[in-house]
Design an enzyme around this catalytic site. Structure first.
Site, mmCIF file in Angstrom:
data_model
loop_
_atom_site.group_PDB
_atom_site.id
_atom_site.type_symbol
_atom_site.label_atom_id
_atom_site.label_comp_id
_atom_site.label_asym_id
_atom_site.label_seq_id
_atom_site.Cartn_x
_atom_site.Cartn_y
_atom_site.Cartn_z
ATOM 1 N N GLY A 134 -9.603 -12.436 0.496
ATOM 2 C CA GLY A 134 -9.200 -11.037 0.353
ATOM 3 C C GLY A 134 -7.710 -10.879 0.578
ATOM 4 O O GLY A 134 -6.926 -11.801 0.342
ATOM 5 N N CYS A 135 -7.316 -9.733 1.059
ATOM 6 C CA CYS A 135 -5.906 -9.437 1.296
ATOM 7 C C CYS A 135 -5.269 -10.504 2.183
ATOM 8 O O CYS A 135 -5.743 -10.787 3.283
ATOM 9 C CB CYS A 135 -5.777 -8.074 1.957
ATOM 10 S SG CYS A 135 -4.118 -7.700 2.550
#
Length: 238
Positions: free
Chosen positions: A69-70
């Site tokens: 993810g981020c």
């Protein structure tokens, strides 16, 4: 990012992965604070790991590459682990020869994922433990997303650098799937690493530098704090 940019290091060039299509995201696109605006980067400005000016002291350490993810959150998770000597955010997994930028990978059509390269001392922390931290610090059952961030750029992935890492990653993922810990099958891809491109400088060490960012407060901090609570004995800082 523990070390500072200073001298030249070496490249990580390996097999390419296959890109896929996706939707774009909304949640992570909270702009950096106005006092530090995001610089304008062209594709040629985005350095590979070979071209980046990194601390030569990292040369002798082992490396691992993860996407969960981020990368603001992923970087912060591994920064806290004892034995980790450096963590850098970047992009991996897209079409070889096409230099990614934050704006280009944000379309979800480049095949690149937000990822981190972790430099670690295997005498202090093993690759096996890093795998455990990786899977525990995000939801590996989500396909091409993490929470509010949607798109292949936010996919879960282990990008192995040698046969040993590949074998360990597959064995650990099979073990997790067999335990019934998750209601759904793990969606993490396990792929040979291609070129790792460093993300733009303002992404490096973003989490501690921008605690006021709404995304950090709402999304990243709860994930990091949950991980820190569960694995406190392995961390240099809570």
């Amino acid at each position: 990012m523990k070390p500072t940019y200073c001298l030249f290091l070496f490249s990580l060039i390996f097999l390419a992965c296959n890109p896929s299509t996706s939707q774009t995201t909304t949640a992570q696109e909270v702009p950096p604070p106005t006092e530090e605006p995001a610089p304008s980067y062209s594709a040629s400005d985005t350095p590979t790991l070979a071209e980046a000016q990194l601390d030569r002291a990292l040369e002798d350490y082992s490396q691992a590459i993860f996407a969960s993810g981020c990368f603001w959150c992923t970087e912060e998770v591994f920064e806290r682990v004892k034995g980790v000597k450096g963590v850098y955010s970047g992009y991996i997994g897209g079409e070889e020869g096409m230099r990614p930028t934050y704006s280009s990978i944000g379309t979800g059509r480049t095949g690149y994922a937000e990822a981190v390269v972790v430099y670690f001392d295997p005498a202090i922390v093993s690759y096996d433990l890093l795998l455990e931290f990786f899977y525990a610090s995000h939801d590996p059952t989500q396909l091409n997303r993490q929470g509010p961030d949607v798109g292949t750029q936010y996919r879960s992935g282990v990008f192995y650098l040698n046969d040993e890492q590949a074998s360990k990653a597959r064995a650990y993922q099979d073990k997790l799937n067999s335990t019934g810990k998750y209601d759904q099958a793990i969606a993490t891809e396990i792929t040979a690493a291609s070129t790792f491109y460093l993300a733009e400088e303002y992404h490096q060490n973003y989490y501690p530098q921008h605690p006021e960012n709404p995304y950090i407060q709402r999304i990243s901090r709860p994930k990091v704090e949950k991980f820190a609570k569960e694995y406190a004995q392995y961390l240099e800082k809570a």
